[in-house]
Write a protein that holds these residues in place. Sequence first.
Motif, PDB file in Angstrom:
ATOM      1  N   ASP A  93      60.164 -27.558  59.984  1.00  0.00           N
ATOM      2  CA  ASP A  93      61.334 -28.794  59.994  1.00  0.00           C
ATOM      3  C   ASP A  93      60.964 -29.706  59.125  1.00  0.00           C
ATOM      4  O   ASP A  93      60.889 -31.079  59.001  1.00  0.00           O
ATOM      5  CB  ASP A  93      61.461 -29.113  61.175  1.00  0.00           C
ATOM      6  CG  ASP A  93      62.552 -30.423  61.272  1.00  0.00           C
ATOM      7  OD1 ASP A  93      63.224 -29.250  60.254  1.00  0.00           O
ATOM      8  OD2 ASP A  93      62.483 -30.446  62.332  1.00  0.00           O
ATOM      9  N   GLY A  94      59.706 -29.366  58.010  1.00  0.00           N
ATOM     10  CA  GLY A  94      59.298 -30.402  56.854  1.00  0.00           C
ATOM     11  C   GLY A  94      58.715 -30.778  57.275  1.00  0.00           C
ATOM     12  O   GLY A  94      57.938 -32.131  56.937  1.00  0.00           O
ATOM     13  N   THR A  95      57.302 -30.531  58.392  1.00  0.00           N
ATOM     14  CA  THR A  95      56.409 -31.473  58.755  1.00  0.00           C
ATOM     15  C   THR A  95      55.406 -30.320  58.672  1.00  0.00           C
ATOM     16  O   THR A  95      55.525 -29.238  58.743  1.00  0.00           O
ATOM     17  CB  THR A  95      56.271 -31.683  60.133  1.00  0.00           C
ATOM     18  OG1 THR A  95      57.386 -32.759  60.763  1.00  0.00           O
ATOM     19  CG2 THR A  95      55.227 -32.547  60.673  1.00  0.00           C
ATOM     20  N   ASP A  96      54.077 -30.714  57.789  1.00  0.00           N
ATOM     21  CA  ASP A  96      53.109 -30.383  57.638  1.00  0.00           C
ATOM     22  C   ASP A  96      51.849 -30.210  59.054  1.00  0.00           C
ATOM     23  O   ASP A  96      51.577 -30.882  59.437  1.00  0.00           O
ATOM     24  CB  ASP A  96      51.805 -30.117  56.327  1.00  0.00           C
ATOM     25  CG  ASP A  96      50.870 -29.803  56.074  1.00  0.00           C
ATOM     26  OD1 ASP A  96      50.785 -29.078  56.920  1.00  0.00           O
ATOM     27  OD2 ASP A  96      50.121 -30.235  54.888  1.00  0.00           O
ATOM     28  N   VAL A  97      52.304 -29.010  59.210  1.00  0.00           N
ATOM     29  CA  VAL A  97      51.526 -28.347  60.578  1.00  0.00           C
ATOM     30  C   VAL A  97      50.152 -27.827  60.477  1.00  0.00           C
ATOM     31  O   VAL A  97      49.476 -27.332  61.522  1.00  0.00           O
ATOM     32  CB  VAL A  97      52.503 -27.839  61.413  1.00  0.00           C
ATOM     33  CG1 VAL A  97      53.686 -28.690  61.900  1.00  0.00           C
ATOM     34  CG2 VAL A  97      52.922 -26.282  61.509  1.00  0.00           C
ATOM     35  N   SER A  98      49.395 -27.789  59.614  1.00  0.00           N
ATOM     36  CA  SER A  98      48.413 -26.570  59.015  1.00  0.00           C
ATOM     37  C   SER A  98      47.274 -27.385  60.325  1.00  0.00           C
ATOM     38  O   SER A  98      46.618 -25.854  60.606  1.00  0.00           O
ATOM     39  CB  SER A  98      48.072 -26.665  57.935  1.00  0.00           C
ATOM     40  OG  SER A  98      49.250 -26.629  56.242  1.00  0.00           O
ATOM     41  N   GLU A  99      46.517 -28.212  60.441  1.00  0.00           N
ATOM     42  CA  GLU A  99      46.054 -28.921  60.717  1.00  0.00           C
ATOM     43  C   GLU A  99      46.224 -29.053  62.651  1.00  0.00           C
ATOM     44  O   GLU A  99      45.151 -28.262  62.895  1.00  0.00           O
ATOM     45  CB  GLU A  99      45.859 -30.110  60.775  1.00  0.00           C
ATOM     46  CG  GLU A  99      45.082 -30.436  59.460  1.00  0.00           C
ATOM     47  CD  GLU A  99      43.903 -31.575  58.959  1.00  0.00           C
ATOM     48  OE1 GLU A  99      44.251 -32.485  59.819  1.00  0.00           O
ATOM     49  OE2 GLU A  99      43.830 -31.671  57.401  1.00  0.00           O
ATOM     50  N   ALA A 100      47.565 -29.479  62.796  1.00  0.00           N
ATOM     51  CA  ALA A 100      48.082 -28.823  64.727  1.00  0.00           C
ATOM     52  C   ALA A 100      47.913 -27.732  64.858  1.00  0.00           C
ATOM     53  O   ALA A 100      47.854 -27.552  66.279  1.00  0.00           O
ATOM     54  CB  ALA A 100      49.352 -30.202  63.726  1.00  0.00           C
ATOM     55  N   ILE A 101      48.509 -27.402  64.237  1.00  0.00           N
ATOM     56  CA  ILE A 101      48.621 -25.253  64.815  1.00  0.00           C
ATOM     57  C   ILE A 101      47.199 -24.767  65.279  1.00  0.00           C
ATOM     58  O   ILE A 101      47.165 -24.137  65.820  1.00  0.00           O
ATOM     59  CB  ILE A 101      49.357 -24.350  64.427  1.00  0.00           C
ATOM     60  CG1 ILE A 101      48.190 -24.715  63.001  1.00  0.00           C
ATOM     61  CG2 ILE A 101      50.416 -24.917  63.867  1.00  0.00           C
ATOM     62  CD1 ILE A 101      49.345 -23.088  61.850  1.00  0.00           C
ATOM     63  N   ARG A 102      45.812 -25.643  64.834  1.00  0.00           N
ATOM     64  CA  ARG A 102      44.700 -24.864  65.039  1.00  0.00           C
ATOM     65  C   ARG A 102      43.872 -26.438  65.839  1.00  0.00           C
ATOM     66  O   ARG A 102      43.129 -26.165  66.515  1.00  0.00           O
ATOM     67  CB  ARG A 102      43.402 -25.340  64.084  1.00  0.00           C
ATOM     68  CG  ARG A 102      44.533 -24.614  62.699  1.00  0.00           C
ATOM     69  CD  ARG A 102      44.501 -22.904  62.884  1.00  0.00           C
ATOM     70  NE  ARG A 102      44.883 -22.031  61.644  1.00  0.00           N
ATOM     71  CZ  ARG A 102      45.353 -21.205  61.110  1.00  0.00           C
ATOM     72  NH1 ARG A 102      44.880 -20.381  62.031  1.00  0.00           N
ATOM     73  NH2 ARG A 102      46.121 -20.623  60.019  1.00  0.00           N
ATOM     74  N   THR A 103      44.555 -26.831  66.394  1.00  0.00           N
ATOM     75  CA  THR A 103      44.501 -27.337  68.015  1.00  0.00           C
ATOM     76  C   THR A 103      43.482 -26.263  68.485  1.00  0.00           C
ATOM     77  O   THR A 103      44.405 -25.711  68.929  1.00  0.00           O
ATOM     78  CB  THR A 103      45.240 -28.237  67.877  1.00  0.00           C
ATOM     79  OG1 THR A 103      46.316 -28.476  68.163  1.00  0.00           O
ATOM     80  CG2 THR A 103      45.071 -29.402  66.664  1.00  0.00           C
ATOM     81  N   THR A 104      43.169 -27.642  69.687  1.00  0.00           N
ATOM     82  CA  THR A 104      42.459 -26.109  71.189  1.00  0.00           C
ATOM     83  C   THR A 104      44.202 -26.659  72.511  1.00  0.00           C
ATOM     84  O   THR A 104      44.216 -25.146  72.994  1.00  0.00           O
ATOM     85  CB  THR A 104      41.752 -27.270  71.718  1.00  0.00           C
ATOM     86  OG1 THR A 104      40.400 -27.550  71.419  1.00  0.00           O
ATOM     87  CG2 THR A 104      41.397 -26.460  73.706  1.00  0.00           C
ATOM     88  N   GLU A 105      45.051 -27.395  71.872  1.00  0.00           N
ATOM     89  CA  GLU A 105      46.280 -27.172  72.258  1.00  0.00           C
ATOM     90  C   GLU A 105      46.980 -26.098  72.219  1.00  0.00           C
ATOM     91  O   GLU A 105      47.236 -25.353  73.152  1.00  0.00           O
ATOM     92  CB  GLU A 105      46.340 -28.542  72.549  1.00  0.00           C
ATOM     93  CG  GLU A 105      48.121 -28.461  72.860  1.00  0.00           C
ATOM     94  CD  GLU A 105      49.518 -29.588  72.585  1.00  0.00           C
ATOM     95  OE1 GLU A 105      49.831 -29.541  73.103  1.00  0.00           O
ATOM     96  OE2 GLU A 105      49.002 -30.462  71.870  1.00  0.00           O
ATOM     97  N   ILE A 106      46.922 -25.959  71.682  1.00  0.00           N
ATOM     98  CA  ILE A 106      48.061 -25.093  70.775  1.00  0.00           C
ATOM     99  C   ILE A 106      47.015 -23.511  70.808  1.00  0.00           C
ATOM    100  O   ILE A 106      47.813 -22.389  71.318  1.00  0.00           O
ATOM    101  CB  ILE A 106      48.330 -24.674  69.048  1.00  0.00           C
ATOM    102  CG1 ILE A 106      48.898 -26.020  68.706  1.00  0.00           C
ATOM    103  CG2 ILE A 106      48.727 -23.565  68.138  1.00  0.00           C
ATOM    104  CD1 ILE A 106      50.126 -25.942  69.069  1.00  0.00           C
ATOM    105  N   SER A 107      45.902 -23.338  70.183  1.00  0.00           N
ATOM    106  CA  SER A 107      44.961 -21.987  71.110  1.00  0.00           C
ATOM    107  C   SER A 107      44.896 -21.704  71.987  1.00  0.00           C
ATOM    108  O   SER A 107      45.316 -20.640  72.557  1.00  0.00           O
ATOM    109  CB  SER A 107      43.126 -22.451  70.143  1.00  0.00           C
ATOM    110  OG  SER A 107      43.357 -22.501  69.366  1.00  0.00           O
ATOM    111  N   THR A 108      45.331 -22.156  73.482  1.00  0.00           N
ATOM    112  CA  THR A 108      45.243 -22.353  74.379  1.00  0.00           C
ATOM    113  C   THR A 108      47.157 -21.264  74.570  1.00  0.00           C
ATOM    114  O   THR A 108      46.282 -20.474  76.051  1.00  0.00           O
ATOM    115  CB  THR A 108      44.667 -23.312  75.421  1.00  0.00           C
ATOM    116  OG1 THR A 108      43.610 -24.224  75.098  1.00  0.00           O
ATOM    117  CG2 THR A 108      45.243 -23.501  77.058  1.00  0.00           C
ATOM    118  N   ALA A 109      47.727 -22.057  74.452  1.00  0.00           N
ATOM    119  CA  ALA A 109      48.789 -21.910  74.723  1.00  0.00           C
ATOM    120  C   ALA A 109      49.463 -20.903  73.985  1.00  0.00           C
ATOM    121  O   ALA A 109      51.102 -20.109  74.710  1.00  0.00           O
ATOM    122  CB  ALA A 109      49.881 -22.929  74.340  1.00  0.00           C
TER     123      ALA A 109
END
Length: 253
Positions: A93-109
């Motif tokens: 949706d136009g947001t660069d999530v390259s770093e956000a998707i590597r967080t522990t929050e995402i890795s856990t879920a």
Amino acid sequence: MSADRDPAVAALGSPLVVAIDGPSGSGKSSVSRAVAGRLGVAYLDTGAMYRAATWWCLRRGVDLTDADSVSRAVRVMPLVMGIDPAAPGVHVDGTDVSEAIRTTEISTAVSAVATNLDVRSELRRLQRAAIDAEREPGSFSGGRGIVAEGRDITTVVAPDADARILLTASEEARLARRALDVHGEAGEAAVAATRDQVLRRDRDDSAVSQFHVAADGVVTVDSSDLDYEQTIQAVLDVIEQVAGRPQGADPAR
């Protein structure tokens, strides 16, 4: 990266599709990206697509235990995958999530999304479309091809790939690599902190895809005792042997 300037590209001829699978910490993302760069082709990180889907669902307040809601959200996800191995960004949706998707929050879920069969079907459709696009002259690679990596690329997404590789490593090596990646060091405490995340993800995902044992026609590359450059070379060697294509040349060599 401009594939037109890569001296290895001219020798590739027809489109080259390389499929690489492997468990967490096997090095498949970094190695696949490097191999794509050296061959002058596109690069697709399919694992990032599942992470992006998880990020999208969480940001929209979707209950990840509600399989139907998750699949509906993913079907309308405005995802743009960067396929330049030099800068493979991920935008939602136009947001660069390259770093956000590597967080522990995402890795856990992420396993909750990655094991959703409807989600897998939708993302596999997008993956196949991305691979097919790179066979066309007007694509990023100019029709030279793509290296796609993930969990079931060799068996489900691209079973007709020119080269299919299972990149694996011992559990000890994989945990150490992931600890180094996440915590910056691979001491006992760092490895212990990473163990559950790595092993649980592999266990959960193995329920819906096979990536521990090579299927027929898939070549195994065990990187347990190989460093980064040696692993890249081992993969390039397989591509040459299996696909009958010359190896990519590293401009620095």
